[in-house]
Each structure stands twice: as C-alpha cells, then as structure tokens.
Motif scaffolding. Structure first.
Motif, mmCIF file in Angstrom:
data_model
loop_
_atom_site.group_PDB
_atom_site.id
_atom_site.type_symbol
_atom_site.label_atom_id
_atom_site.label_comp_id
_atom_site.label_asym_id
_atom_site.label_seq_id
_atom_site.Cartn_x
_atom_site.Cartn_y
_atom_site.Cartn_z
ATOM 1 N N ARG A 1 0.825 -1.215 0.000
ATOM 2 C CA ARG A 1 0.000 0.000 0.000
ATOM 3 C C ARG A 1 0.854 1.257 0.000
ATOM 4 O O ARG A 1 0.543 2.227 -0.677
ATOM 5 N N VAL A 2 1.921 1.242 0.817
ATOM 6 C CA VAL A 2 2.851 2.375 0.843
ATOM 7 C C VAL A 2 3.899 2.093 -0.240
ATOM 8 O O VAL A 2 5.015 1.644 0.037
ATOM 9 N N THR A 3 3.509 2.349 -1.494
ATOM 10 C CA THR A 3 4.379 2.043 -2.620
ATOM 11 C C THR A 3 5.379 3.172 -2.859
ATOM 12 O O THR A 3 5.214 4.292 -2.356
ATOM 13 N N VAL A 4 6.398 2.870 -3.659
ATOM 14 C CA VAL A 4 7.400 3.879 -4.000
ATOM 15 C C VAL A 4 6.738 5.072 -4.673
ATOM 16 O O VAL A 4 7.095 6.228 -4.423
ATOM 17 N N GLU A 5 5.740 4.790 -5.517
ATOM 18 C CA GLU A 5 5.052 5.862 -6.243
ATOM 19 C C GLU A 5 4.255 6.776 -5.307
ATOM 20 O O GLU A 5 4.001 7.938 -5.643
ATOM 21 N N GLN A 6 3.867 6.265 -4.156
ATOM 22 C CA GLN A 6 3.051 7.046 -3.227
ATOM 23 C C GLN A 6 3.870 7.835 -2.205
ATOM 24 O O GLN A 6 3.311 8.637 -1.451
ATOM 25 N N VAL A 7 5.185 7.600 -2.173
ATOM 26 C CA VAL A 7 6.025 8.240 -1.155
ATOM 27 C C VAL A 7 5.918 9.762 -1.225
ATOM 28 O O VAL A 7 5.790 10.433 -0.183
ATOM 29 N N GLU A 8 5.947 10.338 -2.428
ATOM 30 C CA GLU A 8 5.903 11.801 -2.543
ATOM 31 C C GLU A 8 4.600 12.362 -1.974
ATOM 32 O O GLU A 8 4.612 13.332 -1.200
ATOM 33 N N THR A 9 3.473 11.739 -2.318
ATOM 34 C CA THR A 9 2.178 12.213 -1.822
ATOM 35 C C THR A 9 2.070 12.045 -0.312
ATOM 36 O O THR A 9 1.642 12.956 0.414
ATOM 37 N N LEU A 10 2.469 10.873 0.187
ATOM 38 C CA LEU A 10 2.382 10.608 1.619
ATOM 39 C C LEU A 10 3.332 11.498 2.416
ATOM 40 O O LEU A 10 2.989 11.970 3.508
ATOM 41 N N SER A 11 4.518 11.733 1.874
ATOM 42 C CA SER A 11 5.484 12.567 2.600
ATOM 43 C C SER A 11 4.975 13.997 2.734
ATOM 44 O O SER A 11 5.204 14.645 3.767
ATOM 45 N N THR A 12 4.257 14.484 1.725
ATOM 46 C CA THR A 12 3.679 15.827 1.812
ATOM 47 C C THR A 12 2.669 15.902 2.958
ATOM 48 O O THR A 12 2.651 16.861 3.739
ATOM 49 N N ALA A 13 1.829 14.863 3.073
ATOM 50 C CA ALA A 13 0.832 14.818 4.148
ATOM 51 C C ALA A 13 1.501 14.724 5.515
ATOM 52 O O ALA A 13 1.073 15.378 6.482
ATOM 53 N N VAL A 14 2.561 13.926 5.609
ATOM 54 C CA VAL A 14 3.264 13.755 6.888
ATOM 55 C C VAL A 14 3.948 15.060 7.302
ATOM 56 O O VAL A 14 3.864 15.469 8.468
ATOM 57 N N MET A 15 4.608 15.726 6.377
ATOM 58 C CA MET A 15 5.284 16.981 6.712
ATOM 59 C C MET A 15 4.286 18.057 7.117
ATOM 60 O O MET A 15 4.541 18.837 8.039
ATOM 61 N N ARG A 16 3.144 18.083 6.452
ATOM 62 C CA ARG A 16 2.113 19.059 6.817
ATOM 63 C C ARG A 16 1.602 18.792 8.230
ATOM 64 O O ARG A 16 1.431 19.716 9.024
ATOM 65 N N ALA A 17 1.376 17.523 8.558
ATOM 66 C CA ALA A 17 0.901 17.164 9.893
ATOM 67 C C ALA A 17 1.944 17.513 10.952
ATOM 68 O O ALA A 17 1.611 18.032 12.026
ATOM 69 N N ALA A 18 3.212 17.228 10.668
ATOM 70 C CA ALA A 18 4.280 17.552 11.620
ATOM 71 C C ALA A 18 4.368 19.067 11.827
ATOM 72 O O ALA A 18 4.574 19.540 12.954
ATOM 73 N N ASN A 19 4.191 19.818 10.752
ATOM 74 C CA ASN A 19 4.200 21.276 10.875
ATOM 75 C C ASN A 19 3.007 21.771 11.695
ATOM 76 O O ASN A 19 3.129 22.726 12.473
ATOM 77 N N ASP A 20 1.855 21.125 11.528
ATOM 78 C CA ASP A 20 0.671 21.508 12.299
ATOM 79 C C ASP A 20 0.904 21.302 13.797
ATOM 80 O O ASP A 20 0.534 22.148 14.617
ATOM 81 N N VAL A 21 1.519 20.171 14.154
ATOM 82 C CA VAL A 21 1.829 19.916 15.565
ATOM 83 C C VAL A 21 2.837 20.937 16.063
ATOM 84 O O VAL A 21 2.708 21.497 17.159
ATOM 85 N N SER A 22 3.863 21.201 15.245
ATOM 86 C CA SER A 22 4.908 22.158 15.638
ATOM 87 C C SER A 22 4.309 23.537 15.898
ATOM 88 O O SER A 22 4.625 24.183 16.918
ATOM 89 N N ARG A 23 3.433 23.990 15.018
ATOM 90 C CA ARG A 23 2.810 25.307 15.203
ATOM 91 C C ARG A 23 1.943 25.337 16.456
ATOM 92 O O ARG A 23 1.906 26.330 17.180
ATOM 93 N N ALA A 24 1.263 24.210 16.721
ATOM 94 C CA ALA A 24 0.423 24.143 17.936
ATOM 95 C C ALA A 24 1.277 24.204 19.198
ATOM 96 O O ALA A 24 0.793 24.611 20.262
ATOM 97 N N LEU A 25 2.541 23.821 19.083
ATOM 98 C CA LEU A 25 3.459 23.876 20.224
ATOM 99 C C LEU A 25 4.191 25.222 20.305
ATOM 100 O O LEU A 25 5.017 25.420 21.199
ATOM 101 N N GLY A 26 3.901 26.104 19.368
ATOM 102 C CA GLY A 26 4.485 27.434 19.408
ATOM 103 C C GLY A 26 5.610 27.686 18.439
ATOM 104 O O GLY A 26 6.225 28.761 18.443
ATOM 105 N N ALA A 27 5.918 26.695 17.570
ATOM 106 C CA ALA A 27 6.994 26.881 16.604
ATOM 107 C C ALA A 27 6.571 27.888 15.533
ATOM 108 O O ALA A 27 5.402 27.989 15.196
ATOM 109 N N LYS A 28 7.537 28.595 14.997
ATOM 110 C CA LYS A 28 7.271 29.583 13.947
ATOM 111 C C LYS A 28 7.127 28.891 12.593
ATOM 112 O O LYS A 28 7.751 27.902 12.333
#
Length: 273
Positions: A246-273
C-alpha cells in the motif's frame, strides 16, 4: 521577596538541599536494583525467572523477592501457567501520568487521527529515549494488514522513520557517538554503516522527511517528519507506516507531503514559527 500571610504558611518544597546531587549517598541501592529489574523485564516481556536471572546475572531468589514485591502493587504480574512474568497494569497507570502532563501528546492526537484518515495508514508519534525511539502515541488504521507500535515500544533509531528524522537534526558529534555504540543490521536495507547512515541523514535533512524502506522489517515502509517546539528544537517525530503493497514507492511523494504538513501543524500548535 514574596511575603506570606500568617494564615498561609510558606509551602515546603518537599526536597532536600542535595536534590540535584546524583551521588551514591543519595541513592537507595535496593531500589535502584529493583528498578533495573523492572526495566529489564520491559525489554524481554514474558520472561521466566531463570531467563531474567540469566539476563541480569542475578540470583533467582533475589529477583523473585523483587518481582513479588512489585506484584503486590500491580506493577508486574505472573502467568502461573506459563511461569512467566510480565509488566502489570499499574505500571501503565504510573507511566500514563507522563503522557497526561505532556502537551505534545494532547496537541498531536487529533492531527494523528486526521493523518490516518487522510492516508489510510497508521499514524505514529515518537520521541528519543536513551538512544532509541520511544513511541508515545498511535492512531491505528483499520486495514487488515498494518504496522503496530504500541505506546511504550522502543525501536532502533537508525532503522526507524521517526528515529532517522530525529537523527538528521543532531550534530555530527552526536551522530558519531550514537553510531559508535553499534548499528544493528536488521535487513538487507538497513543503513548499518556510518557512511551509509550519514549520507541518508543528509538527504533527510535536505528534503524534510525520512523514509524507512524495509530497514527494520521486510515488507514495511514508514515515512516520518520532525516536530519542533517553540524554540525551534526538534523534540519528536511523526510518521505513517504500512505494508509496501500500500505504501508504494510511487506514493512516497504524496504521503510525505501529508506527513510533513501534519508535523508542521503539531509544531505550530506547540508554538513553533
């Protein structure tokens, strides 16, 4: 200096002057030994008394007294049929106090759930603990084949998506010190030499996400990104993980975008710029 009314006496701090001194005179050897037993049992969950004694080079009689004392408080429990010892429910209750007081857990929970729903894969949260990844939260997918890292699970940093996301933001001496302890080889894809690992970490830092491509378990991939606090420090990692079907090589780019966005959302909620 603050003044206290006579009806409200100064609150005692509840600690001795030598609180910050970690000298031998300020430790209780028997308690220290008992906690080592608990830690070892957590690493080899489901150990017999003889297995635990061998692993710790301790007397079975001594260990039995420690375990039965812990059992009285529900911190460990025994499976009489299998003659094995396990971490008990009270240990979880005590540990959960740490999770409750950590805003990272509370802030990330809805974001982990949204990430799982968006990607269809298990979402994980982890921190560094004594040179390993400690998984502290997870939202599991309902797909029949899925990755599972129960809160409290420890995993090797160099063979983990979250672990590599954290390592990528450490300085060179820290990475070298970590690697000097040994890079265990799990699969043919594990980055188990320092040159391979450092090259991978440089790529991770450059693109913003890490990829565990069957480096810990064959047939499983994990994509992770770092979480920062209000000071810009990397304090945790967030990931999605699932089978390579399911987590294929072709899907890495799409999934990584979602993961980075989620990590940024948590970071901002913790006060990161």
């Amino acid at each position: 200096m603050a003044k206290y009314p006579e009806s409200e006496p100064r609150r005692q701090r509840g600690r001795p002057r030598a609180f910050n001194e970690k000298t031998e005179q300020n430790t209780i050897k028997s308690l220290d030994r008992a906690l080592c037993v608990l830690s070892e049992l957590a690493q080899i969950e489901g150990a017999t008394l003889s297995e635990l004694a061998q692993a710790m080079s301790e007397s079975p009689a001594t260990l039995y007294r420690v375990l039965t004392t812990f059992a009285l408080h529900g911190i460990v429990e025994a499976d009489e049929a299998a003659q094995t010892w396990h971490i008990g429910p009270e240990a979880y209750q005590i540990g959960s106090v740490f999770l409750r007081r950590t805003s990272l857990i509370d802030v990330s929970r809805p974001i982990l759930r949204a990430l799982m729903e968006q990607t269809g894969e298990t979402a994980n949260l982890g921190i560094e603990k004594n040179g390993a990844v400690l998984f502290v939260s997870q939202v599991e997918t309902q797909a029949p084949i899925r990755a599972f890292f129960a809160p409290g699970t420890l995993s090797a940093m160099h063979a983990s998506g979250i672990g590599k996301a954290l390592l990528a933001h450490m300085d060179e001496p820290q990475i070298n010190s970590f690697a000097a302890k040994g890079l265990e080889h799990f699969t043919e894809y594990t980055k188990s030499t320092l040159p391979d690992l450092t090259a991978d970490l440089a790529a991770i830092k450059s693109r913003g996400y890490s990829l565990d491509d069957q480096e810990r378990n064959l047939g499983m991939r994990c994509i992770a990104a770092p979480i920062r606090n209000a000071y810009g420090e990397v304090i945790a990692g967030l990931s999605v993980s699932g089978p390579t079907t399911r987590v294929t090589v072709e899907q890495v780019e799409t999934l990584s975008t979602a993961v980075m966005r989620a990590a940024n959302d948590v970071s901002r909620a913790l006060g990161a710029k």
